[in-house]
Write a protein that holds these residues in place. Structure first.
Motif, PDB file in Angstrom:
ATOM      1  N   SER A 172       0.789  -1.240   0.000  1.00  0.00           N
ATOM      2  CA  SER A 172       0.000   0.000   0.000  1.00  0.00           C
ATOM      3  C   SER A 172       0.816   1.283   0.000  1.00  0.00           C
ATOM      4  O   SER A 172       0.266   2.346   0.273  1.00  0.00           O
ATOM      5  CB  SER A 172      -0.912   0.014   1.233  1.00  0.00           C
ATOM      6  N   SER A 173       2.109   1.221  -0.324  1.00  0.00           N
ATOM      7  CA  SER A 173       2.956   2.411  -0.160  1.00  0.00           C
ATOM      8  C   SER A 173       3.045   3.302  -1.392  1.00  0.00           C
ATOM      9  O   SER A 173       3.565   4.408  -1.308  1.00  0.00           O
ATOM     10  CB  SER A 173       4.380   1.996   0.249  1.00  0.00           C
ATOM     11  N   SER A 174       2.596   2.825  -2.537  1.00  0.00           N
ATOM     12  CA  SER A 174       2.630   3.676  -3.720  1.00  0.00           C
ATOM     13  C   SER A 174       1.530   4.730  -3.628  1.00  0.00           C
ATOM     14  O   SER A 174       0.555   4.558  -2.884  1.00  0.00           O
ATOM     15  CB  SER A 174       2.446   2.842  -4.988  1.00  0.00           C
ATOM     16  N   PRO A 175       1.658   5.825  -4.380  1.00  0.00           N
ATOM     17  CA  PRO A 175       0.583   6.834  -4.392  1.00  0.00           C
ATOM     18  C   PRO A 175      -0.757   6.197  -4.729  1.00  0.00           C
ATOM     19  O   PRO A 175      -0.860   5.360  -5.625  1.00  0.00           O
ATOM     20  CB  PRO A 175       1.034   7.796  -5.491  1.00  0.00           C
ATOM     21  N   THR A 181      -1.521   1.841  -3.702  1.00  0.00           N
ATOM     22  CA  THR A 181      -1.288   0.653  -4.505  1.00  0.00           C
ATOM     23  C   THR A 181       0.015  -0.014  -4.099  1.00  0.00           C
ATOM     24  O   THR A 181       0.841   0.574  -3.407  1.00  0.00           O
ATOM     25  CB  THR A 181      -1.252   1.022  -5.999  1.00  0.00           C
ATOM     26  N   PRO A 182       0.253  -1.257  -4.539  1.00  0.00           N
ATOM     27  CA  PRO A 182       1.474  -1.973  -4.144  1.00  0.00           C
ATOM     28  C   PRO A 182       2.737  -1.303  -4.649  1.00  0.00           C
ATOM     29  O   PRO A 182       2.730  -0.600  -5.665  1.00  0.00           O
ATOM     30  CB  PRO A 182       1.294  -3.353  -4.765  1.00  0.00           C
ATOM     31  N   ILE A 183       3.808  -1.555  -3.929  1.00  0.00           N
ATOM     32  CA  ILE A 183       5.123  -1.028  -4.281  1.00  0.00           C
ATOM     33  C   ILE A 183       6.052  -2.198  -4.576  1.00  0.00           C
ATOM     34  O   ILE A 183       5.921  -3.269  -3.990  1.00  0.00           O
ATOM     35  CB  ILE A 183       5.673  -0.153  -3.126  1.00  0.00           C
ATOM     36  N   GLY A 184       6.986  -2.016  -5.509  1.00  0.00           N
ATOM     37  CA  GLY A 184       7.928  -3.082  -5.826  1.00  0.00           C
ATOM     38  C   GLY A 184       7.326  -4.132  -6.741  1.00  0.00           C
ATOM     39  O   GLY A 184       6.159  -4.061  -7.144  1.00  0.00           O
ATOM     40  N   SER A 185       8.132  -5.133  -7.047  1.00  0.00           N
ATOM     41  CA  SER A 185       7.726  -6.171  -7.992  1.00  0.00           C
ATOM     42  C   SER A 185       6.898  -7.249  -7.307  1.00  0.00           C
ATOM     43  O   SER A 185       6.973  -7.448  -6.088  1.00  0.00           O
ATOM     44  CB  SER A 185       8.963  -6.812  -8.623  1.00  0.00           C
ATOM     45  N   GLU A 186       6.139  -7.972  -8.100  1.00  0.00           N
ATOM     46  CA  GLU A 186       5.371  -9.095  -7.573  1.00  0.00           C
ATOM     47  C   GLU A 186       6.281 -10.181  -7.006  1.00  0.00           C
ATOM     48  O   GLU A 186       5.996 -10.735  -5.932  1.00  0.00           O
ATOM     49  CB  GLU A 186       4.460  -9.663  -8.656  1.00  0.00           C
ATOM     50  N   GLY A 203      15.915  -4.979  -3.097  1.00  0.00           N
ATOM     51  CA  GLY A 203      14.999  -5.201  -4.209  1.00  0.00           C
ATOM     52  C   GLY A 203      14.198  -4.006  -4.659  1.00  0.00           C
ATOM     53  O   GLY A 203      13.526  -4.084  -5.702  1.00  0.00           O
ATOM     54  N   LEU A 204      14.228  -2.882  -3.913  1.00  0.00           N
ATOM     55  CA  LEU A 204      13.474  -1.699  -4.305  1.00  0.00           C
ATOM     56  C   LEU A 204      14.402  -0.632  -4.855  1.00  0.00           C
ATOM     57  O   LEU A 204      15.507  -0.414  -4.340  1.00  0.00           O
ATOM     58  CB  LEU A 204      12.707  -1.121  -3.107  1.00  0.00           C
ATOM     59  N   ALA A 205      13.946   0.059  -5.897  1.00  0.00           N
ATOM     60  CA  ALA A 205      14.668   1.218  -6.405  1.00  0.00           C
ATOM     61  C   ALA A 205      14.627   2.338  -5.371  1.00  0.00           C
ATOM     62  O   ALA A 205      13.738   2.373  -4.501  1.00  0.00           O
ATOM     63  CB  ALA A 205      14.045   1.677  -7.723  1.00  0.00           C
ATOM     64  N   ALA A 206      15.575   3.263  -5.462  1.00  0.00           N
ATOM     65  CA  ALA A 206      15.757   4.287  -4.423  1.00  0.00           C
ATOM     66  C   ALA A 206      14.472   5.054  -4.090  1.00  0.00           C
ATOM     67  O   ALA A 206      14.138   5.219  -2.906  1.00  0.00           O
ATOM     68  CB  ALA A 206      16.878   5.236  -4.827  1.00  0.00           C
ATOM     69  N   PRO A 207      13.717   5.577  -5.073  1.00  0.00           N
ATOM     70  CA  PRO A 207      12.509   6.332  -4.695  1.00  0.00           C
ATOM     71  C   PRO A 207      11.479   5.457  -3.973  1.00  0.00           C
ATOM     72  O   PRO A 207      10.863   5.896  -2.994  1.00  0.00           O
ATOM     73  CB  PRO A 207      11.976   6.833  -6.041  1.00  0.00           C
ATOM     74  N   ASP A 208      11.292   4.231  -4.464  1.00  0.00           N
ATOM     75  CA  ASP A 208      10.342   3.335  -3.805  1.00  0.00           C
ATOM     76  C   ASP A 208      10.828   2.933  -2.418  1.00  0.00           C
ATOM     77  O   ASP A 208      10.031   2.818  -1.483  1.00  0.00           O
ATOM     78  CB  ASP A 208      10.137   2.070  -4.645  1.00  0.00           C
ATOM     79  N   LEU A 209      12.140   2.729  -2.265  1.00  0.00           N
ATOM     80  CA  LEU A 209      12.675   2.352  -0.965  1.00  0.00           C
ATOM     81  C   LEU A 209      12.478   3.466   0.043  1.00  0.00           C
ATOM     82  O   LEU A 209      12.099   3.215   1.191  1.00  0.00           O
ATOM     83  CB  LEU A 209      14.158   1.998  -1.092  1.00  0.00           C
ATOM     84  N   ALA A 210      12.723   4.706  -0.359  1.00  0.00           N
ATOM     85  CA  ALA A 210      12.535   5.829   0.558  1.00  0.00           C
ATOM     86  C   ALA A 210      11.074   5.929   0.989  1.00  0.00           C
ATOM     87  O   ALA A 210      10.779   6.162   2.173  1.00  0.00           O
ATOM     88  CB  ALA A 210      12.980   7.125  -0.114  1.00  0.00           C
ATOM     89  N   LEU A 268      10.373   2.993   3.438  1.00  0.00           N
ATOM     90  CA  LEU A 268      10.978   3.161   4.761  1.00  0.00           C
ATOM     91  C   LEU A 268      10.261   4.225   5.579  1.00  0.00           C
ATOM     92  O   LEU A 268      10.110   4.079   6.800  1.00  0.00           O
ATOM     93  CB  LEU A 268      12.465   3.499   4.620  1.00  0.00           C
ATOM     94  N   ASP A 269       9.805   5.293   4.945  1.00  0.00           N
ATOM     95  CA  ASP A 269       9.060   6.321   5.680  1.00  0.00           C
ATOM     96  C   ASP A 269       7.792   5.730   6.298  1.00  0.00           C
ATOM     97  O   ASP A 269       7.492   5.959   7.483  1.00  0.00           O
ATOM     98  CB  ASP A 269       8.702   7.481   4.757  1.00  0.00           C
ATOM     99  N   ALA A 270       7.057   4.956   5.492  1.00  0.00           N
ATOM    100  CA  ALA A 270       5.811   4.373   5.988  1.00  0.00           C
ATOM    101  C   ALA A 270       6.074   3.264   7.001  1.00  0.00           C
ATOM    102  O   ALA A 270       5.376   3.154   8.024  1.00  0.00           O
ATOM    103  CB  ALA A 270       4.987   3.845   4.810  1.00  0.00           C
ATOM    104  N   TYR A 271       7.078   2.452   6.736  1.00  0.00           N
ATOM    105  CA  TYR A 271       7.379   1.324   7.616  1.00  0.00           C
ATOM    106  C   TYR A 271       7.907   1.812   8.960  1.00  0.00           C
ATOM    107  O   TYR A 271       7.533   1.278  10.021  1.00  0.00           O
ATOM    108  CB  TYR A 271       8.387   0.411   6.929  1.00  0.00           C
TER     109      TYR A 271
END
Length: 271
Positions: free
Chosen positions: A157-160, A163-168, A228-235, A238-241
């Motif tokens: 649920s971390s994408s705008p 929606t899911p973030i990262g790969s399946e 496994g996450l690209a830098a923008p997705d990882l940031a 991590l903020d949400a987590y």
């Protein structure tokens, strides 16, 4: 299993006392093995416990096996102390590893949860033992821990727009059942074991520092996400987590954070 990427020895050792305790408790439950010949530490990491194995069995050939060059480099840096000079450090994948001769002890502390296919892996390791040899295993039972369930929830649920973030494949890796139930290991080993001891322990870990649960999982269970996450997705993750962990594991008035953590232990003796 997707590639879990590199290990950071410094991150892993931030909570070295907590991580060392179950390893030592597992070793204490291994019964005396006369003249084990070959002792193997599978997933030896930076080698602290491998050295204890070398001290306990000074006449044995001792091998430390790990797939992390960084961890093995740190292990080799301690050679010459505590019997480490006679330890053979081997870079290998546990899933494909086989011993050069039947070991008297295969010891695996907090490593086999990273390997798929326990239904085949555990019988294979047990069958590799010499007569009277021991298989000693400790694995974290972290899948049901709230900290690890939050990983799944935040990835989902971390994408705008939530929606899911990262790969399946990454989400499947985080959600997979890394460790079987204790009775399943009993069923895998009991028929061929002269003695089998399986137990669980939950440690109430008292952690210190800023965001200590996040720092704990950074060293182990969070690694597939960190790698496994690209830098923008990882940031974004991590903020949400980080906030979810703060809400779930609040700091106490004395500044500490309580983190319950369960581990599974297995000691199986070959007939």
């Amino acid at each position: 299993m997707i590639a879990s990427g590199s290990w950071d020895p410094s991150q892993y050792h931030k909570f070295s006392d907590h991580r060392r305790r179950p390893a030592i408790e597992l070793l204490a439950r291994v019964p005396p093995v006369d003249d084990p010949g070959l002792v193997v530490d599978l997933g030896c990491g930076s080698g602290e416990i491998t050295r204890l194995l070398a001290e306990r069995w000074p006449e044995a050939t001792v091998q430390g096996v790990d797939n992390s060059p960084d961890m093995l480099e740190r292990a080799r840096s301690g050679d010459g102390a505590d019997g480490a000079g006679r330890i053979e450090w081997i870079e290998a994948d546990i899933a494909a590893w086989s011993p050069p001769s039947p070991p008297g002890l295969v010891y695996a502390n907090a490593s086999l949860q990273w390997v798929d296919g326990h239904e085949a892996l555990f019988p294979r390791l047990f069958r590799s033992l010499a007569a009277g040899g021991a298989l000693a295993v400790q694995m974290p039972q972290s899948r049901e821990a709230r900290s690890h369930r939050l990983m799944h929830e935040v990835l989902a649920s971390s994408s705008p727009g939530g929606t899911p973030i990262g790969s399946e494949p990454l989400r499947r890796e985080i959600a997979r059942r890394w460790v079987l139930h204790p009775e399943e290991y009993l069923d895998l080993l009991a028929a061929d074991a002269a003695r089998l001891d399986i137990w669980t322990t939950e440690y109430l870990q008292v952690l210190e520092g800023e965001d200590p649960v996040l720092e704990w999982v950074r060293g182990t269970g969070l690694r597939p996400i960190l790698n496994g996450l690209a830098a923008p997705d990882l940031a974004r993750f991590l903020d949400a987590y980080r906030q979810a962990l703060r809400d779930t594991y609040p700091r106490r008035p004395d500044g500490t954070t309580l983190y319950p953590f369960s581990r599974l232990f297995i000691v199986a003796i070959c007939a």
